[in-house]
Scaffold this motif. Structure first.
Motif, PDB file in Angstrom:
ATOM      1  N   ALA A   1       0.932  -0.882   0.152  1.00 36.43           N
ATOM      2  CA  ALA A   1      -0.015   0.120   0.492  1.00 36.43           C
ATOM      3  C   ALA A   1       0.618   1.134   0.111  1.00 36.43           C
ATOM      4  O   ALA A   1       0.807   2.554  -0.861  1.00 36.43           O
ATOM      5  N   SER A   2       1.739   1.303   0.479  1.00 39.95           N
ATOM      6  CA  SER A   2       2.679   2.211   0.387  1.00 39.95           C
ATOM      7  C   SER A   2       3.819   2.665  -0.483  1.00 39.95           C
ATOM      8  O   SER A   2       3.825   3.896  -0.808  1.00 39.95           O
ATOM      9  N   PHE A   3       3.580   1.351  -1.025  1.00 41.95           N
ATOM     10  CA  PHE A   3       4.531   1.511  -2.437  1.00 41.95           C
ATOM     11  C   PHE A   3       3.877   2.455  -3.587  1.00 41.95           C
ATOM     12  O   PHE A   3       3.962   3.258  -4.300  1.00 41.95           O
ATOM     13  N   ALA A   4       2.280   1.686  -3.396  1.00 39.11           N
ATOM     14  CA  ALA A   4       1.815   2.115  -4.482  1.00 39.11           C
ATOM     15  C   ALA A   4       0.834   3.768  -3.832  1.00 39.11           C
ATOM     16  O   ALA A   4       0.704   3.983  -5.415  1.00 39.11           O
ATOM     17  N   ALA A   5       0.830   4.181  -2.693  1.00 36.19           N
ATOM     18  CA  ALA A   5       0.689   5.495  -2.154  1.00 36.19           C
ATOM     19  C   ALA A   5       2.100   6.016  -3.165  1.00 36.19           C
ATOM     20  O   ALA A   5       1.372   7.169  -3.200  1.00 36.19           O
ATOM     21  N   MET A   6       3.108   5.910  -3.180  1.00 33.37           N
ATOM     22  CA  MET A   6       3.749   6.750  -2.914  1.00 33.37           C
ATOM     23  C   MET A   6       4.116   7.143  -5.093  1.00 33.37           C
ATOM     24  O   MET A   6       3.956   8.008  -5.338  1.00 33.37           O
ATOM     25  N   THR A   7       4.033   5.663  -5.863  1.00 37.02           N
ATOM     26  CA  THR A   7       3.606   5.944  -7.430  1.00 37.02           C
ATOM     27  C   THR A   7       2.389   6.602  -7.754  1.00 37.02           C
ATOM     28  O   THR A   7       2.724   7.729  -8.284  1.00 37.02           O
ATOM     29  N   GLY A   8       1.598   6.672  -7.353  1.00 34.94           N
ATOM     30  CA  GLY A   8       0.074   7.226  -7.417  1.00 34.94           C
ATOM     31  C   GLY A   8       0.424   8.941  -6.937  1.00 34.94           C
ATOM     32  O   GLY A   8       0.257   9.824  -7.599  1.00 34.94           O
ATOM     33  N   LEU A   9       1.222   9.412  -5.853  1.00 30.31           N
ATOM     34  CA  LEU A   9       1.356  10.281  -5.475  1.00 30.31           C
ATOM     35  C   LEU A   9       2.520  10.750  -6.415  1.00 30.31           C
ATOM     36  O   LEU A   9       2.906  12.046  -6.685  1.00 30.31           O
ATOM     37  N   GLY A  10       3.679   9.975  -6.928  1.00 29.84           N
ATOM     38  CA  GLY A  10       4.561  10.596  -7.774  1.00 29.84           C
ATOM     39  C   GLY A  10       3.917  11.112  -9.313  1.00 29.84           C
ATOM     40  O   GLY A  10       4.707  12.214 -10.020  1.00 29.84           O
ATOM     41  N   ARG A  11       2.640  10.323  -9.509  1.00 34.79           N
ATOM     42  CA  ARG A  11       2.342  11.387 -10.665  1.00 34.79           C
ATOM     43  C   ARG A  11       2.105  13.129 -10.906  1.00 34.79           C
ATOM     44  O   ARG A  11       0.920  13.289 -11.836  1.00 34.79           O
ATOM     45  N   ARG A  12       2.024  13.207  -9.171  1.00 31.48           N
ATOM     46  CA  ARG A  12       1.126  14.338  -9.523  1.00 31.48           C
ATOM     47  C   ARG A  12       2.116  15.584  -9.670  1.00 31.48           C
ATOM     48  O   ARG A  12       3.721  15.303  -8.871  1.00 31.48           O
ATOM     49  N   VAL A  13       2.089  16.512 -10.303  1.00 32.08           N
ATOM     50  CA  VAL A  13       2.604  17.637 -10.838  1.00 32.08           C
ATOM     51  C   VAL A  13       3.513  18.778  -9.413  1.00 32.08           C
ATOM     52  O   VAL A  13       2.245  19.167  -9.009  1.00 32.08           O
ATOM     53  N   VAL A  14       4.171  18.857  -8.789  1.00 34.94           N
ATOM     54  CA  VAL A  14       4.494  19.883  -7.394  1.00 34.94           C
ATOM     55  C   VAL A  14       4.571  21.329  -8.595  1.00 34.94           C
ATOM     56  O   VAL A  14       5.553  21.233  -9.218  1.00 34.94           O
ATOM     57  N   PRO A  15       4.553  22.239  -8.660  1.00 35.06           N
ATOM     58  CA  PRO A  15       4.174  23.577  -9.110  1.00 35.06           C
ATOM     59  C   PRO A  15       5.819  23.749  -8.588  1.00 35.06           C
ATOM     60  O   PRO A  15       6.346  23.945  -7.465  1.00 35.06           O
ATOM     61  N   GLN A  16       6.322  24.839 -10.250  1.00 38.46           N
ATOM     62  CA  GLN A  16       7.964  25.022  -9.936  1.00 38.46           C
ATOM     63  C   GLN A  16       9.051  23.929  -9.185  1.00 38.46           C
ATOM     64  O   GLN A  16       9.742  24.484  -8.306  1.00 38.46           O
ATOM     65  N   ALA A  17       8.777  23.169  -9.429  1.00 38.90           N
ATOM     66  CA  ALA A  17       9.789  21.884  -8.467  1.00 38.90           C
ATOM     67  C   ALA A  17       9.112  20.648  -9.501  1.00 38.90           C
ATOM     68  O   ALA A  17       8.578  19.836  -9.835  1.00 38.90           O
ATOM     69  N   GLY A  18      10.283  20.492 -10.176  1.00 40.86           N
ATOM     70  CA  GLY A  18      10.416  19.109 -10.720  1.00 40.86           C
ATOM     71  C   GLY A  18      10.819  17.289 -10.152  1.00 40.86           C
ATOM     72  O   GLY A  18      10.398  17.474  -8.392  1.00 40.86           O
ATOM     73  N   PRO A  19      10.868  16.915 -10.709  1.00 44.67           N
ATOM     74  CA  PRO A  19      10.707  15.701 -10.294  1.00 44.67           C
ATOM     75  C   PRO A  19      12.170  14.657  -9.450  1.00 44.67           C
ATOM     76  O   PRO A  19      12.066  14.100  -7.773  1.00 44.67           O
ATOM     77  N   LEU A  20      13.104  15.752  -9.398  1.00 47.06           N
ATOM     78  CA  LEU A  20      14.801  14.679  -9.077  1.00 47.06           C
ATOM     79  C   LEU A  20      14.551  15.643  -7.905  1.00 47.06           C
ATOM     80  O   LEU A  20      15.110  15.329  -7.592  1.00 47.06           O
ATOM     81  N   PRO A  21      14.455  16.930  -7.295  1.00 45.00           N
ATOM     82  CA  PRO A  21      14.664  17.868  -6.419  1.00 45.00           C
ATOM     83  C   PRO A  21      14.131  16.845  -5.607  1.00 45.00           C
ATOM     84  O   PRO A  21      14.195  17.066  -3.796  1.00 45.00           O
ATOM     85  N   THR A  22      12.631  17.047  -5.734  1.00 49.52           N
ATOM     86  CA  THR A  22      11.609  16.370  -4.667  1.00 49.52           C
ATOM     87  C   THR A  22      11.957  15.359  -4.569  1.00 49.52           C
ATOM     88  O   THR A  22      12.108  14.796  -3.254  1.00 49.52           O
ATOM     89  N   THR A  23      12.310  14.697  -5.355  1.00 49.16           N
ATOM     90  CA  THR A  23      12.730  13.042  -4.976  1.00 49.16           C
ATOM     91  C   THR A  23      14.227  12.968  -4.472  1.00 49.16           C
ATOM     92  O   THR A  23      14.491  12.144  -2.644  1.00 49.16           O
ATOM     93  N   ALA A  24      15.067  13.867  -4.622  1.00 45.04           N
ATOM     94  CA  ALA A  24      16.766  13.843  -3.360  1.00 45.04           C
ATOM     95  C   ALA A  24      15.789  13.932  -2.426  1.00 45.04           C
ATOM     96  O   ALA A  24      16.226  13.824  -0.846  1.00 45.04           O
ATOM     97  N   LEU A  25      15.090  15.567  -1.743  1.00 47.14           N
ATOM     98  CA  LEU A  25      14.222  15.877  -0.257  1.00 47.14           C
ATOM     99  C   LEU A  25      13.374  14.433  -0.122  1.00 47.14           C
ATOM    100  O   LEU A  25      13.857  14.404   0.979  1.00 47.14           O
TER     101      LEU A  25
END
Length: 323
Positions: free
Chosen positions: A163-187
């Protein structure tokens, strides 16, 4: 779904398969408990991603906002929970059962969540790929019996991991305004590693330093290849790859792990394992993108994972093709 993003998510699944072998070897040679290895993996991978993002200039234009803080915090908690619950499941239900439930449950949960959110049943292609992948996983991993001391508790913990991995995958599909996937994943992974290291003593496995140089080298490999590189590719590919497809491609992990065990540990695959490997590979072929689309298929800030984007205006006289 763009072919390049599909390839990135598939690459992540392949690289994750090296994590089990490296993690087990790091724990054995460095005399570290499994939770400590998981904490090193998340924290080390997060730091590698931070350095890489800084060198690539990925933090330029990133603005601290409530959406960014919430996204990073939620991903960190989910990543730490996914790792901790899986290793706890392994201790109680054994590797085969835990892997089967944790990895096999994730795509099913994602598919159900996507169907509920969009109010549409999964496509025939998704259903076929899911059946092939889960059958292949069962044949590849589920041939050995359970060896755990508390199988029921282990299965429940493996479901928490799924469930945690599924939720993380779903959350990863959302676009954070003014922040790309690389910096958000790093943090997120850096924070997740800190959280896991803080919780480890409560679980009875405090995080200590490995007592061998080999242990340090294996931890470095674990942080760079199956964590920083794999998750960086995974969350980048989620820009256009549907959540259900991504979770199914994650099932390439046990395929790589099995091949690695055969080549490096001289283990025998057997007929059931060979059939499982073929079925998993067939699921990837079924899921492959037929056409290459542009970035317009990205999920916007207001769309949930798997939710369709706004319809494209139809040009009078133009022919349409359902994909």
């Amino acid at each position: 779904m763009r072919r390049a993003d599909f390839a990135l998510v598939a690459l992540a699944g392949l690289l994750w398969g090296t994590g089990g072998l490296a993690g087990a070897a790091a724990g054995e040679s460095g005399h570290l408990p499994s939770v400590a290895v998981a904490a090193y993996r998340l924290l080390g991978g997060g730091l590698v991603l931070l350095v890489g993002a800084a060198l690539l200039g990925a933090f330029r234009g990133v603005r601290v906002s409530r959406a960014l803080v919430g996204h990073v915090a939620a991903t960190a908690v989910l990543a730490a929970t996914y790792q901790a619950a899986y290793f706890a499941a392994v201790e109680r239900a054994g590797v085969a059962t835990s892997t089967l439930v944790a990895l096999g449950g994730a795509p099913v949960l994602v598919a159900v969540g996507t169907a509920v959110a969009t109010r549409r049943p999964p496509s025939r292609t998704t259903v076929l790929a899911t059946v092939l992948a889960l059958t292949g996983l069962l044949a590849l991993v589920g041939t050995s019996g359970g060896t755990g001391r508390a199988p029921l508790a282990g299965v429940l913990l493996a479901l928490v991991s799924a469930a945690s991995f599924a939720a993380m995958t779903g959350l990863g599909r959302r676009v954070v305004p003014q922040a790309g996937p690389l910096p958000t994943t790093a943090l997120a992974f850096t924070l997740g590693g800190i959280l896991l290291a803080a919780v480890a003593p409560v679980l009875g496995d405090p995080v200590g330093a490995p007592d061998s140089a080999t242990g340090w080298w294996l931890l470095a490999f674990l942080a760079i290849v199956p964590t920083a590189t794999a998750y960086g590719a995974y969350f980048t590919g989620l820009r256009t790859v549907p959540a259900t497809t991504a979770s199914l491609l994650a099932l390439l992990e046990p395929l790589t792990a099995t091949v690695g065990a055969v080549l490096l540990l001289d283990e025998r695959l057997g007929l059931g394992g060979a059939v499982g490997a073929v079925l998993l590979a067939s699921a990837v072929v079924v899921l492959r993108p037929r056409t290459s689309t542009g970035p317009t298929s990205m999920v916007g800030p207001g769309h949930a994972a798997g939710q369709p984007a706004a319809p494209t205006p139809r040009v009078p006289g133009a022919r349409t093709r359902r994909e």
